[in-house]
Design a protein around this motif. Structure first.
Motif, short mmCIF file in Angstrom:
data_model
loop_
_atom_site.label_atom_id
_atom_site.label_comp_id
_atom_site.label_asym_id
_atom_site.label_seq_id
_atom_site.Cartn_x
_atom_site.Cartn_y
_atom_site.Cartn_z
N PHE A 136 -8.38 3.02 -5.79
CA PHE A 136 -7.29 3.65 -5.07
C PHE A 136 -6.00 3.51 -5.88
N ALA A 137 -5.10 4.46 -5.68
CA ALA A 137 -3.80 4.44 -6.35
C ALA A 137 -2.85 3.57 -5.53
N THR A 138 -2.88 2.27 -5.75
CA THR A 138 -2.12 1.32 -4.94
C THR A 138 -0.87 0.80 -5.65
N GLY A 139 -0.43 1.52 -6.69
CA GLY A 139 0.71 1.04 -7.47
C GLY A 139 1.99 1.78 -7.20
N GLU A 140 2.87 1.79 -8.19
CA GLU A 140 4.21 2.36 -8.06
C GLU A 140 4.19 3.85 -8.37
N GLY A 141 5.29 4.51 -8.03
CA GLY A 141 5.47 5.93 -8.32
C GLY A 141 4.84 6.82 -7.28
N GLU A 142 5.20 8.09 -7.33
CA GLU A 142 4.66 9.06 -6.38
C GLU A 142 3.15 9.18 -6.47
N ASP A 143 2.63 8.98 -7.69
CA ASP A 143 1.19 9.09 -7.87
C ASP A 143 0.46 7.78 -7.60
N GLY A 144 1.20 6.70 -7.37
CA GLY A 144 0.59 5.40 -7.12
C GLY A 144 -0.04 4.76 -8.33
N LYS A 145 0.20 5.36 -9.50
CA LYS A 145 -0.45 4.86 -10.72
C LYS A 145 0.55 4.60 -11.84
N SER A 146 1.82 4.48 -11.50
CA SER A 146 2.85 4.37 -12.55
C SER A 146 3.62 3.04 -12.49
N PRO A 147 2.95 1.93 -12.70
CA PRO A 147 1.52 1.78 -12.96
C PRO A 147 0.74 1.52 -11.67
N ASN A 148 -0.60 1.59 -11.79
CA ASN A 148 -1.43 1.15 -10.69
C ASN A 148 -1.36 -0.38 -10.64
N LEU A 149 -1.36 -0.94 -9.43
CA LEU A 149 -1.10 -2.37 -9.31
C LEU A 149 -2.15 -3.09 -8.47
N TRP A 150 -2.24 -4.37 -8.72
CA TRP A 150 -3.15 -5.32 -8.08
C TRP A 150 -3.20 -5.08 -6.58
N ALA A 151 -4.43 -5.03 -6.03
CA ALA A 151 -4.61 -4.80 -4.59
C ALA A 151 -5.89 -5.46 -4.12
N ILE A 152 -5.82 -6.10 -2.94
CA ILE A 152 -7.00 -6.68 -2.30
C ILE A 152 -6.91 -6.44 -0.79
N ASP A 153 -8.00 -6.74 -0.08
CA ASP A 153 -8.02 -6.79 1.39
C ASP A 153 -7.62 -5.48 2.04
N MET A 154 -8.05 -4.35 1.50
CA MET A 154 -7.70 -3.07 2.12
C MET A 154 -8.44 -2.87 3.43
N THR A 155 -7.69 -2.43 4.45
CA THR A 155 -8.26 -2.03 5.72
C THR A 155 -7.70 -0.67 6.09
N VAL A 156 -8.33 0.05 7.00
CA VAL A 156 -7.87 1.38 7.39
C VAL A 156 -7.80 1.49 8.91
N PHE A 157 -6.94 2.38 9.39
CA PHE A 157 -6.86 2.63 10.82
C PHE A 157 -6.30 4.01 11.07
N GLU A 158 -6.61 4.53 12.26
CA GLU A 158 -6.13 5.86 12.66
C GLU A 158 -5.04 5.70 13.71
N HIS A 159 -3.98 6.49 13.56
CA HIS A 159 -2.88 6.48 14.53
C HIS A 159 -2.36 7.90 14.70
N ALA A 160 -2.33 8.37 15.93
CA ALA A 160 -1.85 9.71 16.24
C ALA A 160 -2.55 10.77 15.40
N GLY A 161 -3.86 10.59 15.21
CA GLY A 161 -4.66 11.56 14.49
C GLY A 161 -4.58 11.49 12.98
#
Length: 533
Positions: A136-161
């Motif tokens: 996943f693109a979990t870093g800086e910048g609009e693209d999330g890859k400038s640069p892509n950065l360290w990430a752990i423990d991702m969870t997901v949820f739905e809110h208002a569709g």
């Protein structure tokens, strides 16, 4: 966050840990198994635990109760090399739009390269084939890859569709400063916008690793809890390697989850250590089989020393009149509590026979011990297997216990092959309240010690061992034997290769289930038989 230690010797501090559903009807004993960052979810009448044994694979355990780990199914193996070949951490299984998505973090062996990935099932079956997506693109910048950065423990949820991802990430390359971030999702496998910092990680001293000024803040392990129209976000803070680990909580009070102002942080931790159960954190939440109760799964440390040797606890919680979750205090290891409402207690009738040579045979059993120290192979069930690369490894008198057994008089036998080690391997019987620990069960044990050329009979009370009898026996160079026990009232006999060697009487334990156990030894068991005497 998890770590790696070398294989530990027998713990000297105490023998805690793990029990599955109560053998005597309506209670069970915590903790229920070895592991960390426990993720538990429910789909229909089935529960699924998600773990990463050895930090090199993703496994699902399917079960009918939140107090049982059930049967392991390996979903994905990390490759030998590459960006996601090592340090597979904290997988979570989510059922979204007819497919299972398992989110996890991994790297190439260098922690600084940790990124988030997801496995997508081919069908609605959690045991179907999976396709890997990411990182996943979990870093800086609009693209999330400038640069892509360290990430752990991702969870997901739905809110208002709309779907969102929340994770723990570094604020910049190499800082080792962990914050909570959120981003919108285009699909369960792709983010659709830049990350947003949810909150500071050191608003309160209790969020810091050493709970004092000068130590760093640390936020990780985010988990969503939704109840009666309110959305809560618990997170782990403090130090996962220390006793300061605990849960803090945010609540979504605004309309836009991407606006940090929409989240309210609570000024006190919502779940923290006690004198006897400590280093608690990284929880997940499910309802009981009948849907009437909420249950909290979390991990706790085995000792107060720095490190990541942990085990899994589950306990009920409720909501107060103010609508807030009340998690209470972590239950003390070894304390029986009532099973979740609606639980169907398994039962076993005699005669019972199991070859123990394939995974199907293991459905009837609960394993108590480090996940890496147990294997099912073509020649039988292996207990005490020492892995080549142990992760947070510890010995604990590894045992397999028959779920739902409650016998008074019985005659049982099993074939044992000693692979490595000269300590005990044998049969547990009239056993109740099994946990992870050398003497952490109530009942009798008959075992063979090849190093001492002896067969022994003894009993345990959940904490200590008392020897009742001992006789000489020789196994020969093949180190194989047929071990048999008979219990009729107070009379107990133990036989090896058809020859009765021990006859004694004891009235401490009158009933319970049966199991297999080793002590600092690797042994293979097969052809288990239990009959009425």
């Amino acid at each position: 966050m998890v770590g790696t230690t070398m294989l530990a010797a027998k713990p000297l501090i105490f023998t805690l840990f793990a029990a599955l559903p109560a053998l005597a009807a309506e209670t069970f004993t915590n903790p229920i198994g070895e592991g960390a960052d426990p993720w538990l979810t429910r789909q229909g009448d089935q529960y699924a635990w998600c773990q990463a044994p050895g930090n090199r694979q993703v496994s699902l355990w399917l079960t009918d109760s939140p107090t049982s780990l059930g049967t392991e199914h390996v979903i994905w193996h990390a490759p030998e090399k590459g960006p996601y070949s090592r340090e597979v951490w904290a997988p979570e299984a989510h059922f979204i739009d007819g497919h299972w998505y398992i989110y996890f973090a991994a790297d190439d062996g260098n922690n600084a390269n940790h990124l988030a990935y997801v496995l997508e099932s081919k069908t609605s079956d959690p045991l179907s084939e999976y396709e890997l997506h990411g990182p996943f693109a979990t870093g800086e910048g609009e693209d999330g890859k400038s640069p892509n950065l360290w990430a752990i423990d991702m969870t997901v949820f739905e809110h208002a569709g709309k779907l969102y991802a929340i994770w723990s990430g570094w604020d910049a390359p190499g800082t080792d400063q962990q914050y909570l971030y959120i981003a919108p999702m285009k699909s369960p496998t792709e983010l659709s916008g830049p990350r947003v910092l949810l909150c500071d990680n050191d608003d309160y001293l209790w969020e810091r690793t050493e709970e004092r000024e000068g130590s760093r803040g640390l936020n990780e392990g985010p988990q969503l809890l939704e109840h009666e129209g309110r959305t809560f976000l618990t997170y782990s803070c403090g130090a996962s390697w220390d006793t300061t680990y605990k849960l803090g909580m945010l609540e979504l009070t605004g309309k836009d989850p991407l606006d940090p102002a929409s989240w309210k942080k609570f000024p006190e931790p919502v779940f923290k250590s006690t004198e006897n159960t400590y280093g608690v954190g990284h929880g997940s939440f499910v309802k009981s089989p009948d849907g009437k109760q909420w249950w909290h799964a979390f991990h706790a440390k085995r000792s107060r020393q720095h490190g990541w040797q942990r085990a899994i606890f589950v306990q009920p919680f409720s909501f107060g009149n103010d609508g807030l979750p009340d998690f209470g205090e972590p239950v003390e290891a070894g304390s029986p509590i009532e099973v979740p409402s609606g639980t169907k207690t398994p039962s076993v009738s005699l005669p019972y026979h199991a070859k123990l040579t394939d995974a199907a045979d293991q459905n009837d059993f609960a394993y108590y011990g480090h996940q890496q120290f147990y294997a099912v192979r073509d020649d039988g069930a292996h207990l005490g297997v020492v892995p080549k690369e142990p992760v947070n490894g510890y010995r604990s008198g590894e045992k397999l216990v028959l779920r739902g057994g409650d016998f008074t008089d019985l005659a049982a036998s099993v074939d044992i092959h000693f692979i490595e080690g000269d300590r005990d391997a044998g049969l547990l019987f009239r056993v109740t309240d099994p946990t992870v620990g050398f003497d952490a069960q109530k009942g009798y044990f008959a075992g063979i010690l090849p190093g001492q050329e002896a067969v022994i009979l003894g009993k345990t009370d959940g904490n200590a061992w008392t020897e009742l009898a001992r006789e000489s026996v020789r196994l020969g160079t093949q180190r194989e034997a047929l071990l048999a026990v008979s219990a009729r009232g107070e009379k107990i006999t133990v036989s090896v290769n058809g020859k009765t060697l021990i006859e004694t009487e004891d009235d401490t334990w009158s009933h319970g289930t049966l199991g297999l156990r080793v002590v600092d030894t690797h042994a293979c068991f097969k052809n288990l038989s239990i009959e009425r005497p």
